[in-house]
Design an enzyme around this catalytic site. Sequence first.
Site, short mmCIF file in Angstrom:
data_model
loop_
_atom_site.label_atom_id
_atom_site.label_comp_id
_atom_site.label_asym_id
_atom_site.label_seq_id
_atom_site.Cartn_x
_atom_site.Cartn_y
_atom_site.Cartn_z
N CYS A 9 1.43 25.12 -7.69
CA CYS A 9 0.49 26.17 -7.44
C CYS A 9 0.11 26.29 -6.06
CB CYS A 9 -0.83 25.88 -8.11
SG CYS A 9 -0.64 25.42 -9.75
N GLY A 35 3.55 30.39 -7.20
CA GLY A 35 3.35 30.40 -8.40
C GLY A 35 2.93 31.93 -8.91
N ASN A 109 -4.02 22.43 -6.38
CA ASN A 109 -2.53 22.40 -6.44
C ASN A 109 -2.10 20.83 -6.87
OD1 ASN A 109 0.19 22.42 -3.94
ND2 ASN A 109 0.32 22.72 -6.32
N GLY A 110 -1.39 20.60 -7.79
CA GLY A 110 -0.94 19.19 -7.93
C GLY A 110 -0.96 18.84 -9.45
N CYS A 243 5.84 15.35 -0.35
CA CYS A 243 7.04 15.73 -1.37
C CYS A 243 8.02 16.22 -0.62
CB CYS A 243 6.35 16.83 -2.23
SG CYS A 243 7.58 17.74 -3.12
N SER A 290 16.58 30.91 -1.40
CA SER A 290 16.14 29.70 -0.86
C SER A 290 17.10 28.80 -0.31
CB SER A 290 15.26 28.72 -2.03
OG SER A 290 16.28 28.83 -3.17
N ASP A 352 23.77 25.50 -2.65
CA ASP A 352 22.35 25.60 -3.12
C ASP A 352 21.64 24.43 -2.88
OD1 ASP A 352 20.42 26.34 -4.98
OD2 ASP A 352 21.84 26.43 -7.07
N ASP A 353 20.34 24.60 -2.90
CA ASP A 353 19.26 23.83 -2.38
C ASP A 353 19.33 22.48 -3.45
OD1 ASP A 353 17.13 24.54 -4.32
OD2 ASP A 353 17.27 26.41 -2.79
N CYS A 444 7.78 11.49 -0.17
CA CYS A 444 8.27 11.06 -1.62
C CYS A 444 9.57 11.63 -1.89
CB CYS A 444 7.07 11.77 -2.68
SG CYS A 444 7.54 11.57 -4.30
N CYS A 447 11.75 12.00 -7.33
CA CYS A 447 12.58 12.87 -8.22
C CYS A 447 14.20 12.51 -8.01
CB CYS A 447 12.53 14.39 -8.22
SG CYS A 447 12.43 15.00 -6.80
P1 AMP Z 1 18.81 24.71 -12.39
O1 AMP Z 1 19.34 26.06 -12.69
O2 AMP Z 1 17.93 24.20 -13.29
O3 AMP Z 1 19.77 23.80 -11.94
O4 AMP Z 1 17.77 24.93 -11.02
C1 AMP Z 1 18.21 24.80 -9.80
C2 AMP Z 1 17.82 25.99 -9.12
O5 AMP Z 1 16.52 26.52 -9.22
C3 AMP Z 1 18.18 25.99 -7.43
O6 AMP Z 1 18.89 27.16 -7.12
C4 AMP Z 1 16.98 26.05 -6.86
O7 AMP Z 1 16.82 26.94 -5.98
C5 AMP Z 1 15.76 26.39 -8.05
N1 AMP Z 1 14.80 25.50 -8.27
C6 AMP Z 1 14.75 24.25 -8.00
N2 AMP Z 1 13.49 23.59 -8.27
C7 AMP Z 1 12.93 24.42 -8.97
C8 AMP Z 1 11.66 24.32 -9.65
N3 AMP Z 1 10.88 23.33 -9.64
N4 AMP Z 1 11.29 25.65 -10.17
C9 AMP Z 1 11.91 26.78 -10.26
N5 AMP Z 1 13.21 26.79 -9.63
C10 AMP Z 1 13.74 25.77 -9.03
FE1 SF4 Z 2 8.34 16.24 -4.68
FE2 SF4 Z 2 10.16 14.96 -6.12
FE3 SF4 Z 2 8.10 13.46 -5.35
FE4 SF4 Z 2 7.87 15.37 -7.24
S1 SF4 Z 2 8.91 13.75 -7.26
S2 SF4 Z 2 6.28 15.22 -5.33
S3 SF4 Z 2 9.02 16.97 -6.65
S4 SF4 Z 2 9.81 14.58 -4.12
#
Ligand code: AMP
Ligand code: SF4
Length: 459
Positions: A9, A35, A109-110, A243, A290, A352-353, A444, A447
């Site tokens: 959020c 959001g 937010n959180g 994060c 992104s 991709d990120d 952090c 994940c």
């Molecule tokens: P996926 O398709 O599930 O592998 O999600 C990865 C893609 O979604 C990447 O292209 C990211 O830019 C984007 N993404 C990463 N984390 C999130 C998130 N928490 N919510 C929505 N999109 C995300």
């Molecule tokens: Fe961010 Fe990942 Fe930590 Fe969640 S677990 S706060 S997404 S670094």
Amino acid sequence: MDSEMQEKCGVFGVFNHPKAADLTYYGLHALQHRGQESAGIVASNGESFRHHRGMGLVTQVFSREILDGLTGNMAIGHVRYSTSGASLLQNAQPLVFKYSEGDLAVAHNGNLVNANIERKVLQQQGAIFQTTTDTEIIAHLIARSSKKYFNQAGPEVLKRIDGSFALLIMTEKQMLVALDRHGLRPLSLGKIGDSIVAASETCALNAVDAKFWRDVEPGEWLLIDDKGIQTGRFAEKGEVSLCSFEFVYFARPDSVIHGRSVLAIRKELGQILAKEHPAPADVVVAVPESSVPAAMGYAQQSGIPYEMGIIKNPYAGRSFIEPTQELRDLAVRLKLSAVREILEDKRVVLIDDSIVRGTTSKRIVQLIRQAGAKEVHVRISSPMVKNPCFYGVDMPTKDELFANKHEHERKMGEVIGADSLAFLSTEGLLEAVDVDLADTSSRCIACFSGAYPTKLYLK
Ligand code: AMP
Ligand code: SF4
């Protein structure tokens, strides 16, 4: 954990400005990426609240007429995203309550990791909850505090909640701004003359032409009212665990968090990725939008030209759930299209990120191949996501995470249809987000690594 408690959020607040609700509207608009499910604003004229909340984007929820009705010189607002199942107007924030001392509004937010425990205790004491969000717990705790007045009850309650929170709480006359003891989420302060502004990200300060003042410190609270600004701590200065996913994907690139430009960090992630995992390619392409900065960084470092090989339709809304695979594939084409003139007969390195469920990469690799690419090498500017987030970023369960479904990178690459696949190392991530490698606790990375900075209270 309840999936509906996982929400990412944005919060925004203004104190002492004649156009407080208008500024909040602009601020929320700049935080829309945090959001898209619901938006809300609560304004106070010093005596009582006016509020409006609705499902959808900020521009869909508010009209000129509605904003004109939100009178008063202080306001807080919220944009919310939640996973499926919790798409309820009653969960839209800011939450508004009446208690013995007057009106109370909360924007959060959180995610509170001890929410289930606190909720149970409160319910045993007779509390009736109106929503399924963890945020409501904060209001109940304030209403039941042994401290009568908000200026004591508010800060006191912060000691009882654990997890991540960038928090704005408002009464008719006061605003409390607070950040969790780990500093998991960003929260910045700005000034417009004598007005104080608080926002999840600095891009929202820029949107209202507020001058950046400072970041809220982990474990710190600020109480703002007509007498001035009082500050205090509800937790000792400890280790910061901001994060790292904010830098990877979540925050807007024009924001600055803890003094670091998100854009610059994303480019650096791409540069380090290129050093760690070179690819035999003719062209660098990003998953828009992104991943564009990381792709630029990768191109700079590798010397391979960056091209707009995939175009995103800016008018495509949120992806909708289609009943059949055929329709789902078509829906992807509404959003993204591959540029044949750039991709045909080329060896492509696709940046991709992150990979979460693996759906995006798989579809885009397919799109690029259909546009005639000879080879597709996928490079990810973050490490493998192997653990769920309990701090407010929307992630699926551990079993649904792509990296847990397949044993190694080669297998994963095959599944998404790539010629090769590689992820940034954890060391690479930490290098870019600029931390002392001996002290990984200052960001952090749970994940990716599984080392959570808080207790999780999972029983
Ligand atoms: P996926 O398709 O599930 O592998 O999600 C990865 C893609 O979604 C990447 O292209 C990211 O830019 C984007 N993404 C990463 N984390 C999130 C998130 N928490 N919510 C929505 N999109 C995300
Ligand atoms: Fe961010 Fe990942 Fe930590 Fe969640 S677990 S706060 S997404 S670094």
